[in-house]
Write a protein that holds these residues in place. Structure first.
Motif, PDB file in Angstrom:
ATOM      1  N   THR A  94     -10.421  10.268 -12.260  1.00 42.04           N
ATOM      2  CA  THR A  94     -10.569   9.823 -10.875  1.00 42.04           C
ATOM      3  C   THR A  94      -9.183   9.444 -10.357  1.00 42.04           C
ATOM      4  O   THR A  94      -8.347   8.945 -11.109  1.00 42.04           O
ATOM      5  CB  THR A  94     -11.481   8.586 -10.739  1.00 42.04           C
ATOM      6  N   GLN A  95      -8.963   9.705  -9.082  1.00 41.71           N
ATOM      7  CA  GLN A  95      -7.687   9.341  -8.457  1.00 41.71           C
ATOM      8  C   GLN A  95      -8.014   8.589  -7.179  1.00 41.71           C
ATOM      9  O   GLN A  95      -8.743   9.095  -6.339  1.00 41.71           O
ATOM     10  CB  GLN A  95      -6.906  10.593  -8.068  1.00 41.71           C
ATOM     11  N   GLU A  96      -7.459   7.376  -7.051  1.00 40.98           N
ATOM     12  CA  GLU A  96      -7.672   6.625  -5.808  1.00 40.98           C
ATOM     13  C   GLU A  96      -6.337   6.404  -5.135  1.00 40.98           C
ATOM     14  O   GLU A  96      -5.479   5.693  -5.670  1.00 40.98           O
ATOM     15  CB  GLU A  96      -8.315   5.278  -6.116  1.00 40.98           C
ATOM     16  N   HIS A  97      -6.189   7.000  -3.976  1.00 40.78           N
ATOM     17  CA  HIS A  97      -4.941   6.824  -3.226  1.00 40.78           C
ATOM     18  C   HIS A  97      -5.037   5.575  -2.373  1.00 40.78           C
ATOM     19  O   HIS A  97      -6.073   5.318  -1.753  1.00 40.78           O
ATOM     20  CB  HIS A  97      -4.677   8.054  -2.353  1.00 40.78           C
ATOM     21  N   LEU A  98      -3.961   4.798  -2.345  1.00 44.90           N
ATOM     22  CA  LEU A  98      -3.918   3.605  -1.517  1.00 44.90           C
ATOM     23  C   LEU A  98      -3.684   4.021  -0.062  1.00 44.90           C
ATOM     24  O   LEU A  98      -2.973   4.996   0.191  1.00 44.90           O
ATOM     25  CB  LEU A  98      -2.741   2.746  -2.001  1.00 44.90           C
ATOM     26  N   VAL A 105      -0.986   5.842  -6.131  1.00 43.52           N
ATOM     27  CA  VAL A 105      -2.291   6.291  -6.622  1.00 43.52           C
ATOM     28  C   VAL A 105      -2.642   5.593  -7.935  1.00 43.52           C
ATOM     29  O   VAL A 105      -1.765   5.263  -8.736  1.00 43.52           O
ATOM     30  CB  VAL A 105      -2.269   7.839  -6.803  1.00 43.52           C
ATOM     31  N   THR A 106      -3.922   5.334  -8.096  1.00 45.74           N
ATOM     32  CA  THR A 106      -4.429   4.886  -9.403  1.00 45.74           C
ATOM     33  C   THR A 106      -5.148   6.073 -10.030  1.00 45.74           C
ATOM     34  O   THR A 106      -6.053   6.643  -9.409  1.00 45.74           O
ATOM     35  CB  THR A 106      -5.443   3.727  -9.246  1.00 45.74           C
ATOM     36  N   LYS A 156      -7.349   7.276 -13.277  1.00 40.71           N
ATOM     37  CA  LYS A 156      -8.076   6.906 -14.499  1.00 40.71           C
ATOM     38  C   LYS A 156      -8.656   8.189 -15.076  1.00 40.71           C
ATOM     39  O   LYS A 156      -9.373   8.903 -14.366  1.00 40.71           O
ATOM     40  CB  LYS A 156      -9.191   5.911 -14.186  1.00 40.71           C
ATOM     41  N   ASP A 202      -6.522  -2.297 -12.601  1.00 34.22           N
ATOM     42  CA  ASP A 202      -7.279  -3.142 -11.670  1.00 34.22           C
ATOM     43  C   ASP A 202      -6.456  -4.366 -11.262  1.00 34.22           C
ATOM     44  O   ASP A 202      -6.457  -4.777 -10.102  1.00 34.22           O
ATOM     45  CB  ASP A 202      -8.605  -3.581 -12.305  1.00 34.22           C
TER      46      ASP A 202
END
Ligand code: FAD
Length: 387
Positions: A187-191, A289-290, A292, A360
């Motif tokens: 998973t990639q979460e962009h700020l 980006v995070t 995981k 996190d």
């Protein structure tokens, strides 16, 4: 059968901070290490520092350097930061120490210097060969065959290798191959925020124009400015701002708006940044980006480490530190196992929970840095902690 001991050559993709340090650890175990790096050699050609000009190295990163005898030299180039210096819009500066005494500090270090230092020391083992301008385009994880573009000649070649380490950063080409396999997920979460680097040059004679031994923060709610000291007396500032919204990279679309914004929000910083307008409009806007992913290994053939496995946002100052700690833990796993697959599986088990926790915490620390450090209740809590 000791599979790990029987392996002579291994391949590392990416000679960034983690790949270069990992190569040293692998060389120390007796492997011949071929490193493929897409950028030119930064020791010979001038290239941008990359993701940030300087960064904070803390205990876990220093521990990893100590194991390969590099801590002392690195610290000679580092500037201790003993706490946060908070810059309110108006009123007095407030210093929040990181610990009860000065030994508890983090260190500001040039990214380019550290990367070059690690590459030179890796090559100095006599077992590490770094190929520059070598972009990995494809990996067949079943056969261990890499397709590599030699950028100077614009030709591709196949490289066969028994074991591939993917340390090619948050946009990892190796991870893209791994995550396509059944049972693998990323998973990639962009700020919604980006960042821009600005410079406070040194004063006359290389003098620091703000407190040298601090990480400076201008917390302003939904955005913030920070600054870390450099060896030459300058500071590198990073402005974190939403991409869109009333105060954002989108809204600050003219020199006069940028200057007015700084006049209103960062009045003490503005006179220290002479090239503000030029830098704001010419420096790239970075994204954060995070990432995981799980699992990080394909049997005993491929392993992801560093940002390729677990990129985190920079607000906890732990991305590189965490990647360096990967090298220490992997090295211990290699010492405990005879099969690559077993070592990689143990490594993933040991690191995954920690990497997720740090990811996190890094997002949480964004809220603390940009918001709570300016909150009088938070300052009171810190004062009580110190008392
Ligand atoms: P990278 O540093 O990204 O290196 C990857 C390497 O792989 C690069 O050299 C790249 O050219 C190469 N590569 C990529 N693709 C290919 C390909 N296809 N083929 C061949 N080579 C390839 N961390 C901290 O610990 N402290 C801090 O203070 C800190 N501050 C930060 C500030 C900012 C603004 C940002 C964005 C990050 C910060 N970080 C910090 C995080 C830190 O930068 C990363 O965690 C660290 O760089 C990860 O190292 P890496 O070697 O895994 O990846």
């Amino acid at each position: 059968m000791h599979e790990i001991e029987r392996t002579e050559r291994v391949t590392v993709v990416g000679a960034g901070l983690v790949g270069s340090l990992l190569s040293m650890y692998l060389a120390r175990r007796g492997f011949q290490v071929d490193v493929l790096e897409r950028r030119p050699d930064m020791r010979r050609e001038s290239i941008g520092a990359g993701r940030s000009i300087n960064l904070a190295i803390s205990t876990r990163g220093l521990h990893a350097l100590r194991q390969v005898g590099l801590e002392e030299e690195a610290l000679r180039h580092a500037i201790p930061m003993r706490g946060r210096m908070i810059h309110p819009v108006s009123g007095a500066l407030a210093f929040q120490a990181y610990g009860k005494d000065e030994s508890q500090h983090i260190n500001s270090l040039s990214r380019a210097w550290l990367n070059a230092f690690l590459m030179t020391n890796a090559e100095g083992t006599g077992r590490v060969r770094i190929g520059f301008k070598q972009r990995v385009q494809h990996l067949d994880v079943e056969t261990g065959s890499l397709t590599v573009l030699d950028e100077p000649s614009d030709t591709t070649r196949e490289v066969r290798t028994p074991v591939v380490f993917g340390t090619d950063g948050s946009g990892s080409a190796v991870r893209h191959e791994v995550e396509r396999l059944p049972g693998h997920a990323t998973t990639q979460e962009h700020l919604g925020h980006g960042y821009k680097e600005l410079t406070i040059p040194a004063g006359p004679g290389g003098a620091f124009r703000m407190e040298k031994h601090a990480l400076h923060i201008w917390p302003r709610g939904s955005y913030m400015l920070i600054a870390l000291p450099n060896e030459d007396g300058s500071f590198t500032c990073t402005l974190f701002l939403p991409f869109q919204g009333p105060v954002s990279f989108e809204s600050l679309d003219s020199p006069s708006r940028v200057v007015a914004f700084f006049q209103e929000q960062f009045p003490d910083a503005l006179p220290l940044i002479p090239d503000l307008v030029h830098d704001f409009f010419h420096h790239p806007t970075g994204t954060m980006v995070t990432v995981k992913s799980a699992p990080w290994n394909v049997g005993g053939k491929t392993l992801l480490l560093g940002d390729a496995a677990h990129a985190i946002v920079p607000f906890f100052g732990q991305g590189m530190n965490c990647g360096f700690e990967d090298c220490v833990v992997l090295d211990a796993c290699l010492g405990r196992h005879t099969l690559w697959a077993e070592a990689f599986e143990e490594f993933f088990r040991l690191r995954k929970t920690n990497a997720d926790a740090i990811a996190d915490m890094a997002v949480e620390n964004f809220v603390e840095m940009r918001d709570k450090t300016a909150d009088p209740r938070f300052l009171l809590e810190k004062a009580v902690e110190k008392a």
